[in-house]
Design an enzyme around this catalytic site. Structure first.
Site, PDB file in Angstrom:
ATOM      1  N   TRP A 175       2.311   1.646  -3.464  1.00 30.01           N
ATOM      2  CA  TRP A 175       1.284   2.114  -4.390  1.00 30.01           C
ATOM      3  C   TRP A 175       1.177   3.644  -4.373  1.00 30.01           C
ATOM      4  O   TRP A 175       0.907   4.266  -5.399  1.00 30.01           O
ATOM      5  CB  TRP A 175      -0.063   1.496  -4.024  1.00 30.01           C
ATOM      6  CG  TRP A 175      -1.199   1.994  -4.860  1.00 30.01           C
ATOM      7  CD1 TRP A 175      -1.550   1.592  -6.118  1.00 30.01           C
ATOM      8  CD2 TRP A 175      -2.147   3.000  -4.503  1.00 30.01           C
ATOM      9  NE1 TRP A 175      -2.651   2.279  -6.553  1.00 30.01           N
ATOM     10  CE2 TRP A 175      -3.047   3.150  -5.586  1.00 30.01           C
ATOM     11  CE3 TRP A 175      -2.341   3.790  -3.359  1.00 30.01           C
ATOM     12  CZ2 TRP A 175      -4.105   4.047  -5.558  1.00 30.01           C
ATOM     13  CZ3 TRP A 175      -3.388   4.686  -3.334  1.00 30.01           C
ATOM     14  CH2 TRP A 175      -4.260   4.811  -4.428  1.00 30.01           C
ATOM     15  N   HIS A 176       1.423   4.255  -3.209  1.00 31.09           N
ATOM     16  CA  HIS A 176       1.297   5.705  -3.111  1.00 31.09           C
ATOM     17  C   HIS A 176       2.396   6.442  -3.884  1.00 31.09           C
ATOM     18  O   HIS A 176       2.199   7.598  -4.269  1.00 31.09           O
ATOM     19  CB  HIS A 176       1.333   6.148  -1.639  1.00 31.09           C
ATOM     20  CG  HIS A 176       0.007   6.001  -0.947  1.00 31.09           C
ATOM     21  ND1 HIS A 176      -0.421   4.812  -0.404  1.00 31.09           N
ATOM     22  CD2 HIS A 176      -0.993   6.893  -0.736  1.00 31.09           C
ATOM     23  CE1 HIS A 176      -1.625   4.983   0.130  1.00 31.09           C
ATOM     24  NE2 HIS A 176      -2.001   6.236  -0.060  1.00 31.09           N
ATOM     25  N   GLY A 177       3.532   5.816  -4.085  1.00 28.74           N
ATOM     26  CA  GLY A 177       4.587   6.486  -4.830  1.00 28.74           C
ATOM     27  C   GLY A 177       5.840   5.642  -4.910  1.00 28.74           C
ATOM     28  O   GLY A 177       6.090   4.780  -4.068  1.00 28.74           O
ATOM     29  N   GLY A 207       0.822  -1.207   0.000  1.00 30.39           N
ATOM     30  CA  GLY A 207       0.000   0.000   0.000  1.00 30.39           C
ATOM     31  C   GLY A 207       0.854   1.254   0.000  1.00 30.39           C
ATOM     32  O   GLY A 207       0.535   2.242  -0.669  1.00 30.39           O
ATOM     33  N   GLY A 208       1.975   1.217   0.732  1.00 26.10           N
ATOM     34  CA  GLY A 208       2.896   2.350   0.719  1.00 26.10           C
ATOM     35  C   GLY A 208       3.540   2.534  -0.640  1.00 26.10           C
ATOM     36  O   GLY A 208       3.625   3.662  -1.151  1.00 26.10           O
TER      37      GLY A 208
END
Length: 329
Positions: A256-258, A253-254
């Site tokens: 995915w953010h960047g 998820g982290g």
């Protein structure tokens, strides 16, 4: 059974194509830069330009494929329906993350293609609230956060007050920015008679980190739970496996953010927070009685949760670990 096997193969192909495209556009430069550092040889593939909103429409397509396979949603295969679902403009750039079961029944309603002045008025009100959050609050706060984080990037170590101003300013800037955009998307959609889900529920009032993720970017939390955490095994294969699944889910998820190690570390921190929270509940929560309801305990839980979230936001905002550590120091 044979049809099911063929469908599974096409599901794997579809998800793979989506993830490969996302990986190329979003992470190719990140991968090449890190590989160059690892092997000590500069490898340049040029700057890969990121298509706007690719993370959101990729997740939307993956959800469509997975739900169609698992639930057999056979009446939604028409390309025009699929195209409308994936490219529905209010949510496209920054969410909320939508599921076709939420949208397709609304798209099929003939009355939703007629102007409803009540919905226009309600949607415009929500849109204006979001616009106020974004333009007045988020953009008004951002210079205070930028000043501290930019100075830290330049090698300056802020003092105690400056560091807290920067961290708190970014904490509220991000909330007003993102929740403001979500409100604008919800309002825009409502003007077209289409309801999309709310994405925030006062997340900074959370009294533990699990509660925070039920309140912050709620549609992404549900997506990660349904399409990553549960397929990994969820909490069905013992405590150790459950904690590993939580950590893997939040690390991805982290990412995915960047495409940055600071985002991965942010996800890892939240994975660690969730493990601690679930471990605490397993060890103590089941045996607790009245003290958990004590106002002092609730206040302490809220303060600890908010502090943990703020610490993680420092890594989320900083473009390097050195800058983040300067602020945390």
């Amino acid at each position: 059974e044979e049809k099911r096997r063929i469908a599974r193969r096409w599901l794997i192909v579809g998800i793979t194509v989506n993830l490969v495209l996302l990986a190329y556009f979003k992470y190719a430069n990140f991968f090449v830069d890190n590989l160059s550092l690892l092997i000590g040889h500069h490898w340049d593939i040029g700057q890969v330009i990121l298509p706007i909103g690719i993370s959101f429409f990729t997740f939307t397509q993956i959800a469509f494929l997975a739900d169609t396979f698992q639930k057999g949603v056979r009446d939604y295969y028409a390309f025009v329906n699929y195209g409308l679902f994936v490219t529905y403009f209010p949510h496209l750039i920054a969410g909320p993350v939508l599921h076709h079961a939420q949208m397709m029944p609304q798209f099929r309603e003939p009355k939703n293609y007629q102007i409803d002045l009540a919905n226009v008025a309600g949607g415009l009100t929500i849109f204006c609230i979001g616009l106020f959050k974004k333009i007045v609050l988020a953009d008004g706060i951002s210079p205070y956060a930028d000043a501290v984080f930019d100075a830290a990037e330049a090698g300056v170590t802020p003092d105690f007050i400056e560091a807290w101003i920067g961290a708190l300013a970014y904490t509220f800037q991000l909330y007003f920015d993102f929740s403001g955009y979500s409100d604008m998307a919800i309002g825009l959609s409502w003007m077209f008679n289409i309801r999309i889900p709310f994405n925030f529920n006062s997340p900074y009032q959370a009294i533990n980190i699990t509660d925070f993720w039920r309140r912050w970017h709620m549609t992404l939390s549900v997506f990660l739970r349904d399409y990553l955490y549960i397929p990994l095994g969820g909490n069905q294969k013992g405590s150790i496996r459950r904690y590993a699944n939580l950590l893997i889910t939040m690390l991805l998820g982290g990412l995915w953010h960047g495409a940055s190690w600071t985002f991965v570390f942010w996800g890892g921190l939240h994975g660690f927070y969730l493990i601690v929270n679930h471990g605490f509940n397993a060890l103590i929560g089941l045996h607790s009685t009245g003290w958990v309801k004590n106002p002092l305990f609730k206040f302490w839980s809220w303060a600890m949760t908010l502090l943990a979230v703020i610490i993680a936001w420092v890594f989320f905002r900083a473009t390097s670990f050195d800058a983040a550590l300067k602020i945390l120091a």
